[in-house]
Design an enzyme around this catalytic site. Sequence first.
Site, short mmCIF file in Angstrom:
data_model
loop_
_atom_site.label_atom_id
_atom_site.label_comp_id
_atom_site.label_asym_id
_atom_site.label_seq_id
_atom_site.Cartn_x
_atom_site.Cartn_y
_atom_site.Cartn_z
N ASP A 103 0.84 -1.20 0.00
CA ASP A 103 0.00 0.00 0.00
C ASP A 103 0.87 1.25 0.00
OD1 ASP A 103 -1.85 -1.86 0.85
OD2 ASP A 103 -1.75 -1.16 2.94
N1 URA Z 1 -0.99 -5.96 4.05
C1 URA Z 1 -1.45 -4.71 4.04
O1 URA Z 1 -2.43 -4.39 4.70
N2 URA Z 1 -0.80 -3.80 3.29
C2 URA Z 1 0.31 -4.09 2.57
O2 URA Z 1 0.86 -3.20 1.92
C3 URA Z 1 0.76 -5.41 2.59
C4 URA Z 1 0.10 -6.32 3.33
#
Ligand code: URA
Length: 231
Positions: A103
């Site tokens: 993310d």
């Molecule tokens: N889980 C998440 O919530 N975000 C990420 O970027 C990777 C795994």
Amino acid sequence: MMRVDALLSRYGYCSRREAKGWVNAGRVVCQGVVVKNVNSRVEPKDVLVDGEPVPFVDGLYVALNKPIGYTCSHDEEGDLVYDLLPAQWLQRGDGVNSVGRLDKETSGLLLLTDDGAFLHALTSPKRHVPKVYEFETESPIPKDAVAQFAAGTLLLRGEKTPCAPATLRIVEPCKGELVLHEGRYHQVRRMMAAVGAPVKLLHRSAIGALRLDDLKLQPGEWVAIDPALFK
Ligand code: URA
């Protein structure tokens, strides 16, 4: 062996049409001899362009320490992880893509490659490559989440199958480490929110045997890796 014009475009130097200009300017050398003709066939490993070897002739495999605030996308507004790489890589014939995504607000280890088979093998649900996430939560992590995650019974909203068994370690009341063997959308944030401890900081510290700490990368820095690590 490949034609020089194909090589220059395949590895992101210029288009096939522009290759003639590069060759005429004497920028391409093969085994110590200046290449005179774009039709010449060469072994990429034997070639220097502007005095430098062609990078990643056998495929590009890189680990990036992704900073918070960068998006794993080629075409969104704002800062993109691809902005952190040399521009020439992005012109490579096979493109460069991230292996899975982090993310925008998550930092840490991200793999990038131009090898589609490697990318698909690593992201395939059948592979179960363990990924380690470190996080801080807004409220204390409930102790029973450890058993719940390990049992593989947690069903996230909107999902049809429960999350695969995952290993949660509570490091401090609001600090944890989670090892996942799958990669669902926003999985760590959704799992922790489901047990009442929403994540406020999230960082991926390892993928398989590759640990970000061992790579000694500052946020935004990258290093070439050996894909055999994931065989
Ligand atoms: N889980 C998440 O919530 N975000 C990420 O970027 C990777 C795994």
